[in-house]
Design an enzyme around this catalytic site. Structure first.
Site, PDB file in Angstrom:
ATOM      1  N   GLU A 267      42.318  41.511  36.185  1.00  0.00           N
ATOM      2  CA  GLU A 267      43.497  41.045  35.687  1.00  0.00           C
ATOM      3  C   GLU A 267      43.015  39.987  34.584  1.00  0.00           C
ATOM      4  O   GLU A 267      43.515  38.597  34.719  1.00  0.00           O
ATOM      5  CB  GLU A 267      44.274  40.163  36.729  1.00  0.00           C
ATOM      6  N   GLU A 429      45.389  46.944  43.481  1.00  0.00           N
ATOM      7  CA  GLU A 429      46.259  46.137  44.232  1.00  0.00           C
ATOM      8  C   GLU A 429      47.550  46.296  44.247  1.00  0.00           C
ATOM      9  O   GLU A 429      48.197  46.588  43.414  1.00  0.00           O
ATOM     10  CB  GLU A 429      46.207  44.712  43.579  1.00  0.00           C
TER      11      GLU A 429
END
Length: 622
Positions: A267, A429
């Site tokens: 991220e 995720e």
């Protein structure tokens, strides 16, 4: 008087143009992102999804579990530990913290772009903030027993590894902490900066994972910048690329044969925004100028992401340059939220946010990706300078809206953009913070159905990794939100208790199937709790306008389960909720309401006196 009339006309014209522009923008957004779809899942069948039937060049579809150093490792003096320990302890510091909190108002627009959450300034409109002390950097940390131990994954990895193994997963995603391997800046050379004992210890952990029958997915950078790198500017500076490559070479050279797939960055745009634009994560305290110019072409956001893209490309080349019998898989874990406007005038913030966060980073590195990792947690309703807590939507404890359809939409959107590259996807995720475990079970099932539906539509997905094994340190929210399939008792030597979702996840992994029976059981239990008005913890402060604060809470508020059908393919999206949109919707719907209220009598009939009775108008207020 004429001047006043002219000003009124100009103001009216500007208002009309503004409304018109927003209407056009929202119409385009709705067509592209909110169009209704027919679910390819046959809900009449007993088996709703069979992942065993799907194979690809890398083999069968896989399931995995994920963790990260900052969440789980003890004996780690990283940026997050130092950040958590920083708290005001004197009147002067408290006053300074208050001034800093007031200054956060400048960052509200940035907050809407980054994560849509306003910083809690302890103002008059905060219905939960009366007489609060200055906010800590990390909530629910100082009041958590043995906070520095995290999950003791460094000293005792066996517990987490065994818990993962027993579910039947074949992939274990973990990371190596940069600051543990390089505790000091390598100004005097690599040898003097590297902790080789830590390198060997990581190898020992990787061997444990592999000896338990799981492949390793290793993350190189997971939201944790070494404090020494933060001191000179971190990813704002080009030399961080060189230092990162020094670290990468050490890790790859030492652990290459123990790793099956690599995630260079987790991220990156989230780290960049929360660190360099908001200053709510460790590593930077941006000033007004840096904030105001952050999203300009040469602003800190684009500058930091540029160097992270360069670092990824170099790491990709280095990993692929190693001579080995096996071909490595190298990618990134990219965070995608499904963002939607709460009102008509919020479409601009959503458009800007999406333009900055969805595709740009992946576009810059797409030629050097063996897979695109998608981290998806839910939806966000943008309202003004923050995120709206929509009372009719279900939320995780962290304030993320539950929306399985969003994963389906995101996967189709990314596949459409990058299918010419023939790059597969991995859900790196997906998870939900839910201490009650009542939401987590249907959340798991519905997101797997969304994933399977995307695969039926032609999206190549290699695997699904759930976040996470055990409740852990959740960044600036501390130990408040509970993401684990396993509960952790921090007061009793981190004792583990398997939640029902652990057993459900294990059943799905081992069978490779999602059944109608399991779906019904999970959903019915949630509905039962919602209809009974049961409460659950919620770790977000909310102001009088139902805007959520970015600050986590040391202790939760209590929020009822929501009685709404958010199952995959069932969610009915609300219309815009601003006053203008509501009025317009009422005016458009009114004729339809009147039509339906008219009593339609196809055959004329008479009363006892022989008079013809015509259809009567029914009151719309009946």
């Amino acid at each position: 008087m004429e001047l006043f009339a002219l000003l009124i006309k100009v103001a009216g014209l500007l208002a009309t143009v503004t409304v018109g522009a927003n209407v056009v923008s929202y119409s385009r957004f709705r067509r592209q992102n909110l169009a209704k779809f027919r679910s390819p899942i046959d809900e009449s069948k007993e088996v709703l999804a069979d992942f065993n039937s799907i194979e690809h060049e890398e083999g069968k579809f896989f399931f995995g579990l994920a963790t990260a150093p900052a969440h789980a490792e003890d004996d780690l003096d990283d940026a997050w530990l130092q950040f958590a320990k920083e708290t005001p302890c004197s009147a002067e510091e408290a006053e300074a913290a208050d001034k800093k909190a007031r200054r956060k108002k400048v960052k509200l627009a940035v907050g809407a772009i980054t994560k849509g959450l306003a910083k809690n300034t302890h103002g008059k409109e905060d219905k939960n903030a009366a007489d609060k002390p200055p906010s800590k950097n990390v909530a629910a940390w100082h009041n958590a027993p043995h906070a520095e131990d995290r999950l003791k994954f460094w000293s005792d990895p066996d517990k987490e590894v065994k818990l993962a193994k027993d579910t039947g997963v074949t992939v274990f995603r973990m990371g190596v902490d940069w600051s543990r391997i390089m505790p000091v800046e390598p100004t005097k050379g690599i040898k003097e900066a590297v902790n080789y004992e830590a390198v060997e210890h990581y190898k020992w952990i990787l061997k444990k994972v592999r000896s338990n029958g799981m492949k390793v997915m290793l993350t190189l950078f997971h939201h944790s910048l070494p404090p020494w790198a933060a001191d000179y500017g971190g990813w704002k500076m080009e030399k961080t690329v060189d230092y990162f490559m020094d670290f990468t070479r050490i890790v790859v050279d030492s652990m290459y044969d123990l790793v099956d797939s690599w995630v260079t960055f987790n991220e990156p745009h989230i780290f960049t925004m929360l660190t360099y634009m908001c200053g709510s994560w460790p590593g930077n305290n941006p000033d007004f100028l840096e904030i105001a110019t952050s999203t300009l072409p040469m602003g800190v956001f684009h500058r930091a992401l540029h160097w992270m893209a360069v670092a990824h490309s170099k790491a990709y080349d280095y990993i692929h340059g190693k001579i080995s019998l096996k071909k490595p898989l190298v990618g990134v874990a990219h965070h995608v939220s499904f963002m939607r406007p709460y009102g008509l005038f919020d479409i601009g913030a959503v458009t800007i946010s999406n333009s900055l966060t969805i595709f740009p980073y992946i576009d810059s590195i797409c030629e050097k990706l063996d897979f695109i990792g998608i981290n998806y947690y839910g939806q966000e309703a943008v309202c003004g300078a923050g995120l709206k807590l929509v009372e009719t939507d279900e939320y995780s404890e962290s304030g993320r809206g539950v929306y399985p359809d969003g994963l389906y939409r995101v996967l189709l959107m990314f596949h459409e953009r990058y299918k010419h590259l023939k790059v597969p996807f991995i859900v790196t995720e997906n998870g939900v913070s839910d201490e009650t475990d009542v939401i987590r079970r249907p959340y798991l099932i519905e997101h797997l159905l969304a994933l399977y539906a995307a695969m039926l539509k032609g999206v190549p997905v290699l695997g699904y990794i759930f976040w996470t094994i055990s409740d852990n340190w959740e960044w600036a929210d501390g130990y408040g939100p509970k993401f684990g399939l396993v509960a952790v008792d921090r007061s009793h030597d981190l004792a583990r208790t398997l939640r029902q979702s652990y057993h459900l996840f294990s059943k799905i992994v081992k069978s490779g199937k999602v059944t109608r029976k399991d779906r019904s059981l999970a959903w019915n239990e949630l509905q039962k709790a919602a209809k009974a008005g049961k409460l659950r913890p919620f770790y977000r402060g909310v102001d009088n306008h139902n805007l959520m604060y970015a600050d986590g809470l040391d202790k939760p508020q209590w929020r009822p389960f929501v009685d709404r059908d958010w199952r995959f393919g069932h969610y009915q999206m609300d219309g815009l909720q601003d006053p203008l949109s509501r009025v317009a919707r009422t005016l458009l719907i009114w004729p339809l309401i009147m039509k339906k209220r008219i009593r339609k009598v196809k055959i004329k009939h008479t009363d006892d006196a022989g008079l013809v009775l015509h259809p009567a108008l029914a009151s719309p207020f009946d």
